[in-house]
Write a protein that holds these residues in place. Structure first.
Motif, mmCIF file in Angstrom:
data_model
loop_
_atom_site.group_PDB
_atom_site.id
_atom_site.type_symbol
_atom_site.label_atom_id
_atom_site.label_comp_id
_atom_site.label_asym_id
_atom_site.label_seq_id
_atom_site.Cartn_x
_atom_site.Cartn_y
_atom_site.Cartn_z
ATOM 1 N N VAL A 56 -1.235 46.949 39.930
ATOM 2 C CA VAL A 56 -0.580 48.122 40.511
ATOM 3 C C VAL A 56 0.868 47.776 40.865
ATOM 4 C CG1 VAL A 56 -0.560 49.730 42.450
ATOM 5 C CG2 VAL A 56 -2.719 49.088 41.393
ATOM 6 N N GLN A 57 1.027 46.610 41.466
ATOM 7 C CA GLN A 57 2.373 46.185 41.839
ATOM 8 C C GLN A 57 3.280 46.082 40.609
ATOM 9 O OE1 GLN A 57 2.457 42.871 44.615
ATOM 10 N NE2 GLN A 57 4.386 42.184 43.687
ATOM 11 N N LEU A 70 -10.070 54.678 47.476
ATOM 12 C CA LEU A 70 -9.519 53.337 47.360
ATOM 13 C C LEU A 70 -10.616 52.287 47.303
ATOM 14 C CD1 LEU A 70 -7.015 51.515 47.393
ATOM 15 C CD2 LEU A 70 -7.048 51.616 49.860
ATOM 16 N N ALA A 94 -0.234 54.878 44.739
ATOM 17 C CA ALA A 94 -0.796 53.520 44.759
ATOM 18 C C ALA A 94 -2.324 53.495 44.812
ATOM 19 C CB ALA A 94 -0.220 52.726 45.921
ATOM 20 N N LEU A 119 4.157 49.578 39.289
ATOM 21 C CA LEU A 119 5.176 50.294 40.064
ATOM 22 C C LEU A 119 6.553 49.657 39.868
ATOM 23 C CD1 LEU A 119 3.137 51.064 43.296
ATOM 24 C CD2 LEU A 119 3.853 52.675 41.533
ATOM 25 N N LEU A 120 6.581 48.330 39.812
ATOM 26 C CA LEU A 120 7.848 47.640 39.558
ATOM 27 C C LEU A 120 8.440 48.053 38.210
ATOM 28 C CD1 LEU A 120 7.595 43.944 40.746
ATOM 29 C CD2 LEU A 120 9.599 45.415 40.926
ATOM 30 N N ILE A 164 7.120 44.833 46.503
ATOM 31 C CA ILE A 164 7.984 45.431 45.481
ATOM 32 C C ILE A 164 9.455 45.293 45.901
ATOM 33 C CG2 ILE A 164 8.628 47.606 44.383
ATOM 34 C CD1 ILE A 164 5.641 48.359 44.483
ATOM 35 N N TYR A 190 -4.702 51.955 42.032
ATOM 36 C CA TYR A 190 -5.557 50.829 42.403
ATOM 37 C C TYR A 190 -7.006 51.089 42.026
ATOM 38 C CZ TYR A 190 -7.966 47.409 45.332
ATOM 39 O OH TYR A 190 -8.777 46.408 45.784
ATOM 40 N N GLU A 226 -4.762 44.775 42.366
ATOM 41 C CA GLU A 226 -3.573 44.993 43.194
ATOM 42 C C GLU A 226 -2.312 44.475 42.499
ATOM 43 O OE1 GLU A 226 -4.110 44.256 47.350
ATOM 44 O OE2 GLU A 226 -1.962 44.024 47.707
ATOM 45 N N LEU A 283 2.115 46.471 49.493
ATOM 46 C CA LEU A 283 2.656 46.791 48.171
ATOM 47 C C LEU A 283 4.156 47.077 48.260
ATOM 48 C CD1 LEU A 283 1.003 46.837 45.607
ATOM 49 C CD2 LEU A 283 0.790 49.299 45.832
ATOM 50 N N PHE A 310 -2.751 48.175 52.665
ATOM 51 C CA PHE A 310 -2.539 48.036 51.223
ATOM 52 C C PHE A 310 -1.178 48.569 50.804
ATOM 53 C CE2 PHE A 310 -2.997 50.492 47.197
ATOM 54 C CZ PHE A 310 -3.102 49.446 46.310
ATOM 55 N N LYS A 311 -0.877 49.759 51.275
ATOM 56 C CA LYS A 311 0.399 50.373 50.885
ATOM 57 C C LYS A 311 1.596 49.607 51.458
ATOM 58 C CE LYS A 311 -1.340 55.049 50.363
ATOM 59 N NZ LYS A 311 -1.444 56.355 51.012
#
Lengths: 104, 189
Positions: free
Chosen positions: B44-45, A80, B23, B48-49, A97, B27, B41, A93, A89-90
């Motif tokens: 990545v968001q 990472l 993720a 995934l969305l 979302i 990333y 970031e 996220l 971070f996860k």
């Protein structure tokens, strides 16, 4: 003698390191023209530093190829780059979302 | 599956699974290419969305990871195209950085003792390389990332960035010189 031939010979004899470096870089993207090839080969014979540069360029290419591939395997988790921040971070996220989906 | 509420519910169900599985990999893929943490970031968001919203379209004929990387890659290339900056690079200043007045190398060049396979798995090396890529100007970094990390042909890169072959070669050449020096100082020396 043909002017063109003379020009090529001159080029072979006078190629500088910075021109050689440029040719070595170009060679990574397309084949060189014959006179360029001759000039570079001759230069590499007599220049230790350029030989090193040439080896290093090839090495870089093979390192990058491997690194570029390393994300695609299903189980591969490349670093990472910020160790210790993985969980935060996860969480961030997932939260973002969720929020985003809710506002749909 | 045509009910939108239903698919959002399904998507929510998948969030944690997707995040924990992919993720980090997404990333680091993005960060290596765009060099900015916030931007990586965000990408990545968004990836995934987008994946969750179109979950039904995921046919399963490729792996989840491949599918996600595909979406992310698209976003990165789009970003590159939208933000193309024309930076003037003065030839002489730049040359003097690497070559002396006789056009010989200024750098010493140590021998690189290394095994590419091992290096590609070395976390420390990833970090160093990331730092070195960050040092490149945007103009050089983009060309270099597309060519070397995305593995696009030089024709494809030129078309995507709307630049000439010659311009691309200049960018790549300078990027390689700079990266070589940076890696040598910070890793190989």
């Amino acid at each position: 003698m043909d002017r063109e031939i003379l020009k090529n010979i001159l080029r072979i004899l006078t190629l500088t390191c910075d021109q050689a470096a440029q040719l070595m870089s170009q060679m990574q993207d397309k084949p060189l023209k014959k006179p360029e090839q001759w000039a570079l080969s001759f230069h590499l014979l007599i220049c230790r530093l350029c030989r090193k540069y040439n080896r290093q360029l090839k090495l870089l290419r093979s390192i990058f190829t491997r690194m570029a591939d390393s994300h695609t395997y299903e189980d591969a988790v490349p670093p990472l780059l910020d160790p210790g921040q993985s969980k935060a971070f996860k969480d961030r996220l997932s939260k973002n979302i969720r929020k985003n989906l809710d506002s749909m | 599956m045509s009910n939108p509420d239903e698919s959002v519910k399904n998507a929510r169900h998948n969030i944690d699974k997707l995040v924990s599985r992919h993720a980090e990999a997404l990333y680091s893929y993005a960060l290596m290419r765009v060099q900015k943490k916030d931007l990586a970031e965000d990408m990545v968001q968004e990836t995934l969305l987008a994946a969750l919203k179109s979950w039904e379209k995921f046919a399963g004929d490729s792996s989840e990871r491949t599918w996600l990387i595909g979406i992310l890659r698209h976003k990165i290339l789009d970003f590159f195209r939208q933000h193309h900056d024309r930076e003037q690079m003065d030839d002489e200043t730049w040359r003097a950085e690497y070559f002396d007045r006789k056009r010989h190398w200024k750098d010493k060049m140590v021998n690189w003792k290394t095994n590419p396979a091992a290096l590609a798995e070395n976390n420390e090396f990833w970090k160093i390389l990331q730092d070195c890529l960050k040092e490149l100007s945007q103009v050089m970094a983009k060309a270099f990332v597309m060519r070397e990390l995305e593995g696009l042909s030089s024709e494809q890169v030129c078309k995507h960035l709307e630049i000439s072959q010659t311009n691309l070669w200049v960018r790549l050449h300078r990027a390689r010189l700079q990266l070589r020096r940076c890696l040598e100082i910070n890793w190989f020396a």
